[in-house]
Design an enzyme around this catalytic site. Sequence first.
Site, PDB file in Angstrom:
ATOM      1  N   GLU A  17       4.183   1.601  -7.216  1.00  0.00           N
ATOM      2  CA  GLU A  17       4.555   3.061  -6.554  1.00  0.00           C
ATOM      3  C   GLU A  17       5.705   3.820  -6.994  1.00  0.00           C
ATOM      4  O   GLU A  17       6.213   3.558  -8.252  1.00  0.00           O
ATOM      5  CB  GLU A  17       5.355   2.492  -5.074  1.00  0.00           C
ATOM      6  N   THR A  48       3.472   8.608  -3.452  1.00  0.00           N
ATOM      7  CA  THR A  48       3.973   8.396  -1.804  1.00  0.00           C
ATOM      8  C   THR A  48       4.488   9.896  -1.283  1.00  0.00           C
ATOM      9  O   THR A  48       3.959  10.640  -1.989  1.00  0.00           O
ATOM     10  CB  THR A  48       5.523   8.098  -1.305  1.00  0.00           C
ATOM     11  N   TYR A  49       4.086  10.023  -0.011  1.00  0.00           N
ATOM     12  CA  TYR A  49       3.372  11.642   0.632  1.00  0.00           C
ATOM     13  C   TYR A  49       4.668  11.865   0.794  1.00  0.00           C
ATOM     14  O   TYR A  49       5.428  11.517   1.710  1.00  0.00           O
ATOM     15  CB  TYR A  49       2.396  11.168   1.697  1.00  0.00           C
ATOM     16  N   ASP A 110       7.019   8.075   9.053  1.00  0.00           N
ATOM     17  CA  ASP A 110       8.353   7.559   9.989  1.00  0.00           C
ATOM     18  C   ASP A 110       8.196   8.650  11.187  1.00  0.00           C
ATOM     19  O   ASP A 110       8.547  10.121  10.598  1.00  0.00           O
ATOM     20  CB  ASP A 110       9.550   7.527   9.508  1.00  0.00           C
ATOM     21  N   TYR A 144       3.107  -5.412   7.935  1.00  0.00           N
ATOM     22  CA  TYR A 144       5.309  -5.599   8.123  1.00  0.00           C
ATOM     23  C   TYR A 144       4.970  -7.365   8.027  1.00  0.00           C
ATOM     24  O   TYR A 144       5.032  -7.553   9.037  1.00  0.00           O
ATOM     25  CB  TYR A 144       5.679  -5.180   9.023  1.00  0.00           C
ATOM     26  N   LYS A 164      -5.807  -1.683  12.937  1.00  0.00           N
ATOM     27  CA  LYS A 164      -6.118  -0.920  11.133  1.00  0.00           C
ATOM     28  C   LYS A 164      -6.845  -1.394  10.951  1.00  0.00           C
ATOM     29  O   LYS A 164      -8.421  -0.391  10.169  1.00  0.00           O
ATOM     30  CB  LYS A 164      -4.809  -0.775  10.826  1.00  0.00           C
ATOM     31  N   GLN A 175       5.433  -4.137   3.783  1.00  0.00           N
ATOM     32  CA  GLN A 175       6.683  -3.030   3.403  1.00  0.00           C
ATOM     33  C   GLN A 175       7.029  -4.520   2.413  1.00  0.00           C
ATOM     34  O   GLN A 175       7.305  -5.518   2.519  1.00  0.00           O
ATOM     35  CB  GLN A 175       7.032  -3.562   4.742  1.00  0.00           C
TER      36      GLN A 175
END
Length: 290
Positions: A17, A48-49, A110, A144, A164, A175
């Site tokens: 990542e 990542t965004y 988030d 997670y 999902k 995570q």
Amino acid sequence: MQISKLFEQKSPVLSFEVFPPKKESPIETIYQTLDELHDLSPDFISVTYSAGGSGGNHLTCDIASAIKNKYGILPIAHLTCVSADKEQISAELDRLKENGVENILALRGDINPNVPRKYDFAHASDLTAFIKERGGFSVSGACYPEGHYESENLIEDILHLKKKVDAGAEHLISQLFFDNDLFYSFLERARIAGISVPIEAGIMPVVNKKQIERMVSLCGASLPQKFVKMINRYEHNPEALRDAGIAYAVDQIVDLIANGVDGIHLYTMNNPYIARKICESIGALRQTNV
């Protein structure tokens, strides 16, 4: 190629990542990082965004496109929906498609009290379903090991994860965690619930105390006693803590591969040195399991 197809061809998959540079950093910094990460032969790289990048959220697409077209590596673009409506998400999808990016990590994102929230997509499963309905993309999701911090318990968390996957997520990335037993327990819960898609273990090498304090405050990952002892022992010796953090991550990865994990997703923090040291340590393990 769809990310999920990778897991039919090799095991374990190794991915990285990266994140767009911050506003004060020139865009060239991420390409310098990618120059070095390319040499480590990852199976794919996620981006990542983040609106904090020097080019805003468009930068995620630009970097993902470069990963594919300049470096010849499969990219996956993060996409969050907490502050976006269907029109905005559609525009992002159009841009990704135009740039040849066909893999997306669908995330709620988030909640930021300083950014207005929109409710076209209440959960990542809603975004996943929307993308799948449009077609043309392979969708991955987050999971997670210790449960999402908003879930009341681990059972509820797995039920949300199953929703999902049922919505179309073909691959999951976990995570970060520092206790492999927690990941194995999560994996067992997921498989019992009928979640059969590939699940990658997210590993973050910790190289300074402030980094781990910030990450734990964000995601709530628990810290094993041996990890805490390591941090406390070397917190005033940056080089020693860096090496200890790399060694701890390698120990986690060796154990995960020995236990047949589908893949390792390395949170590089845009640090090629750390990624290289880890890849050098597990090189033979990757060759053995191809």
